[in-house]
Design an enzyme around this catalytic site. Structure first.
Site, mmCIF file in Angstrom:
data_model
loop_
_atom_site.group_PDB
_atom_site.id
_atom_site.type_symbol
_atom_site.label_atom_id
_atom_site.label_comp_id
_atom_site.label_asym_id
_atom_site.label_seq_id
_atom_site.Cartn_x
_atom_site.Cartn_y
_atom_site.Cartn_z
ATOM 1 C CG HIS A 52 -10.384 -5.604 0.850
ATOM 2 N ND1 HIS A 52 -10.520 -6.701 1.652
ATOM 3 C CD2 HIS A 52 -9.085 -5.222 0.937
ATOM 4 C CE1 HIS A 52 -9.358 -6.989 2.218
ATOM 5 N NE2 HIS A 52 -8.468 -6.100 1.785
ATOM 6 C CG ASN A 56 -0.950 -7.000 -1.176
ATOM 7 O OD1 ASN A 56 -1.562 -7.636 -2.019
ATOM 8 N ND2 ASN A 56 -1.436 -6.758 0.039
ATOM 9 C CG ASP A 94 -13.056 -8.809 2.328
ATOM 10 O OD1 ASP A 94 -12.989 -7.916 1.468
ATOM 11 O OD2 ASP A 94 -12.592 -8.665 3.476
ATOM 12 C CD GLU A 133 -2.823 -1.235 2.423
ATOM 13 O OE1 GLU A 133 -2.784 -0.291 3.232
ATOM 14 O OE2 GLU A 133 -3.556 -2.217 2.565
ATOM 15 C CD GLU A 159 -4.906 -7.778 2.083
ATOM 16 O OE1 GLU A 159 -5.791 -7.032 2.563
ATOM 17 O OE2 GLU A 159 -3.689 -7.515 2.151
#
Length: 459
Positions: free
Chosen positions: A251, A215, A282, A172, A280
């Site tokens: 996400h 990432n 979801d 990030e 990651e």
């Protein structure tokens, strides 16, 4: 992954040198005989997410919290379903080196040890990140900060050398919005743009075999942020900076849906010569809509040769960082959700059985393409009762966009997005071992992809 509220996604020990555990990958099979395109729910079908992904040459993992491993349902679901783990917080800087030069690997070791005991891979998350930093890091001057960063990378990677298949080396580092600029952080502000390259070069000197990843979040489609990351990766590859993979956090919710160019974006990064990983995942929501969105993500990964795996960010909704949005594949009681069935079907497997909600029987569903013509095809699903009689059945069928179902017979459909859920008309009651069929006609609209048949649920 940062621990912040949904909607602003996200602002978020182990004895050294243990021998790497060999992990097997099943070779993808080709179903060609008798026009069978996909199988679901029989004894030969794949029964878990990790196995189904392995048959496609991918891994399917989850984020794991060490303090939940003692919960029987948590551990058993993890062990039965996944073949890769990512420590949720246990490998972040504040967890490993809260005091300078004093490392505590106990919690992370517990996760790695559990994974190794079950033959699972491990992703390392994360070495350099602006968040979850102990206070002492931000107080250092530039020279000390450079030394501390390189030492942290070296000590952590040395401890786990040979045991991590991919490291999120830097996490990030770019701002949201339209600027494409770097995010303010102790590393950026004091070391400048070169800190990312330095971190990757240091990591390569420690472990020549681990995949080294960048990432980030909100980079899933083409936008200013993903363009900036793309330009960095392109520059690194041209200059020989050791970067092997790019992680897409993925996400998603109603305010940040799966972008229409998700697959194309993954592909453009892969075309630079790096692997891409969904790190990651979801997706907030429920029911068939959530299931359809998960299907889109899995299908995108499967369509990109260098998409090597998918990690969902947690085992169960109740422990998710976005638990109110119920974003995962298992609910708070560890029941499989429609999203689970959709993911497994997209991977080519089937859970079979009668589902987690009970019921008196079990059933299987097998798909066969019965005829084709220019612009369309007919498909047939055979529903078969298991060892006991059933009185009702339900089968989800995901028809890949832009295909459209134009007719259904011997079944009553309800449709949400790309998912058609079919229930019986006159043919719900089946004796043990007996079967029935339903069929449908599809207009292809230029797509030749096969539909994915989910697990049959019986009662």
């Amino acid at each position: 992954m940062a621990q912040i509220p949904p909607g602003s996604i996200p602002a978020r020990t182990h004895s050294s040198a243990r021998a790497r555990r060999a992990l097997s990958l099943l070779t993808a099979g080709v179903l060609a005989a008798a026009g069978v395109v996909a199988l679901a729910g029989n004894a030969q079908a794949v029964g878990a997410l990790g196995d189904a992904a392995a048959a496609k040459g991918r891994y399917f993992g989850t984020a794991v919290a060490a303090n939940h491993l003692g919960e029987a349902a948590y551990a058993s679901t993890l062990n039965a379903q996944f073949d890769s783990v990512t420590p949720e917080n246990e490998m972040k800087w504040d967890a490993l080196e809260s005091t300078r030069d004093s490392f505590n690997f106990a919690a992370a070791d517990r996760i790695v040890g559990h994974a190794q005991s079950k033959g699972m891979k491990v992703r390392g998350h994360t070495l350099v990140w602006h968040s979850q930093l102990p206070g002492w890091v931000g107080g250092l001057g530039a020279t000390d900060l450079r030394s501390a960063m390189n030492n942290h990378i070296t000590q952590v990677m040395t401890h786990y050398k040979g045991e991590i298949h991919s490291w999120d080396v830097v996490n990030e580092a770019y701002q949201d919005g339209s600027s494409g600029a770097r995010r303010s952080s102790p590393f950026q502000d004091k070391l400048g743009n070169g800190f990312i390259e330095e971190a990757f070069r240091t990591a390569r000197t420690v472990d020549a075999d681990a995949k080294l990843c960048y990432n980030d979040y909100n980079t899933d489609g083409r936008n200013a942020k993903s363009n900036a990351v793309y330009d960095m990766v392109k520059d690194f590859k041209q200059r020989g900076v050791p970067i092997d993979c790019v992680g897409f956090q993925s996400h998603f919710n109603s305010n940040s849906p799966v972008p229409s160019d998700f697959q194309a974006n993954l592909q453009r990064f892969a075309d630079l010569g790096v692997d891409v990983q969904i790190t990651e995942l979801d997706i907030e929501g429920s029911g068939s809509v959530q299931a359809a969105n998960y299907t889109k993500v899995v299908n995108a990964c499967l369509a990109v040769t260098r998409c090597t795996g998918i990690t969902v960010w947690g085992v169960t909704d109740k422990y998710s960082w976005r638990s109110s949005g119920t974003p995962l594949l298992f609910d708070g009681d560890y029941n499989k959700k429609p999203a689970y069935d959709a993911v497994l079907a997209a991977l080519g497997g089937s859970s079979g059985g009668g589902g987690d909600g009970g019921g008196t029987g079990a059933c299987t569903a097998t798909y066969t393409q019965t005829s084709t013509w220019n612009g369309g095809y007919n498909g047939q699903v055979t529903v078969k009762a298991g060892g006991s009689a059933i009185t009702n059945w339900t089968v989800p069928v995901t028809v890949p966009s832009p295909q459209k179902v134009s007719a259904v017979w011997n079944g009553t459909p309800s449709t949400s997005g790309d998912v058609m859920t079919v229930r019986p008309t006159w043919n719900g009651s089946l004796a043990a071992g007996s079967s029935t069929t339903f069929g449908f006609t599809v207009t292809t609209n230029g797509s030749t992809s096969a539909p994915a048949v989910g697990a049959c649920t019986a009662s």
